[in-house]
Design a protein around this motif. Sequence first.
Motif, PDB file in Angstrom:
ATOM      1  N   ARG A  64       0.688  -1.276   0.106  1.00 59.08           N
ATOM      2  CA  ARG A  64       0.362   0.202  -0.406  1.00 59.08           C
ATOM      3  C   ARG A  64       0.705   0.906  -0.051  1.00 59.08           C
ATOM      4  N   VAL A  65       1.586   1.059   0.478  1.00 61.81           N
ATOM      5  CA  VAL A  65       3.224   2.524   0.692  1.00 61.81           C
ATOM      6  C   VAL A  65       3.595   3.221  -0.553  1.00 61.81           C
ATOM      7  N   ASP A  66       3.520   1.700  -1.217  1.00 60.58           N
ATOM      8  CA  ASP A  66       3.905   2.182  -2.780  1.00 60.58           C
ATOM      9  C   ASP A  66       3.057   3.021  -3.889  1.00 60.58           C
ATOM     10  N   LEU A  67       1.257   2.629  -3.427  1.00 62.82           N
ATOM     11  CA  LEU A  67       0.031   3.310  -4.028  1.00 62.82           C
ATOM     12  C   LEU A  67       0.242   4.496  -3.835  1.00 62.82           C
ATOM     13  N   PRO A  68      -0.007   4.589  -4.667  1.00 67.74           N
ATOM     14  CA  PRO A  68      -1.268   6.304  -3.890  1.00 67.74           C
ATOM     15  C   PRO A  68      -2.300   6.388  -3.735  1.00 67.74           C
ATOM     16  N   PRO A  69      -3.142   6.955  -2.530  1.00 71.33           N
ATOM     17  CA  PRO A  69      -3.985   6.760  -2.498  1.00 71.33           C
ATOM     18  C   PRO A  69      -5.240   6.603  -3.369  1.00 71.33           C
TER      19      PRO A  69
END
Length: 201
Positions: free
Chosen positions: A180-185
């Motif tokens: 998740r941290v590698d993806l933008p919201p």
Amino acid sequence: MKRRLALWAARTTAADRLARGSGIVWRHRADALAAWVRAGRRDDLTGWRAALGPIARLVLLGVLAYVVWAVVRALPWLMWLVTGWWIRAAWKAGKTTPAEATEEASAAPSVDAVQALLLEAMGDADAVHLSTVLAYLQGKGHGVGWKVGDLRARLEALGIPVQLKVKAPGSKSPTRGVRRVDLPPSPAAAEETPTTPSTAA
């Protein structure tokens, strides 16, 4: 520098064409053989007797495969002929017309859409395995016939980071996945996030 980039792009395009063509040739040959085996079933018989035709054809394919293997083992140089034939067939099958290329480009999902699907598959977790994403996509009717390697290649082509070892809920061992941290919201989450007015004087 520009020449090197052009050569690299040409090699990548050629490799993509051969890979795409190899998949097409393999599927066509596999479908043709499967149809030939199925055609051996007799409709005028029932039970195991009706299956004798397909079984006999499968045995025949096995014998032919063994004969080819034995011949190639005795004459290794024949592999060069087989390889040349395969490359030629793959190169021919992998060619796309401008109309097909335009259609593929228009049908390809955007990065935002793919990231939204990844976040949906991830749920409340911090990461998700590619195998889980693939099952989620195929459950929605996307990526039918894909393998984990196909999904990984498409994600990396879109610039979405794929980590080598990711821990995800429900799995004991880490494997390839997306964090998740590698993806933008997602845009929807960003819109739902309330903005707190500043109280500074």
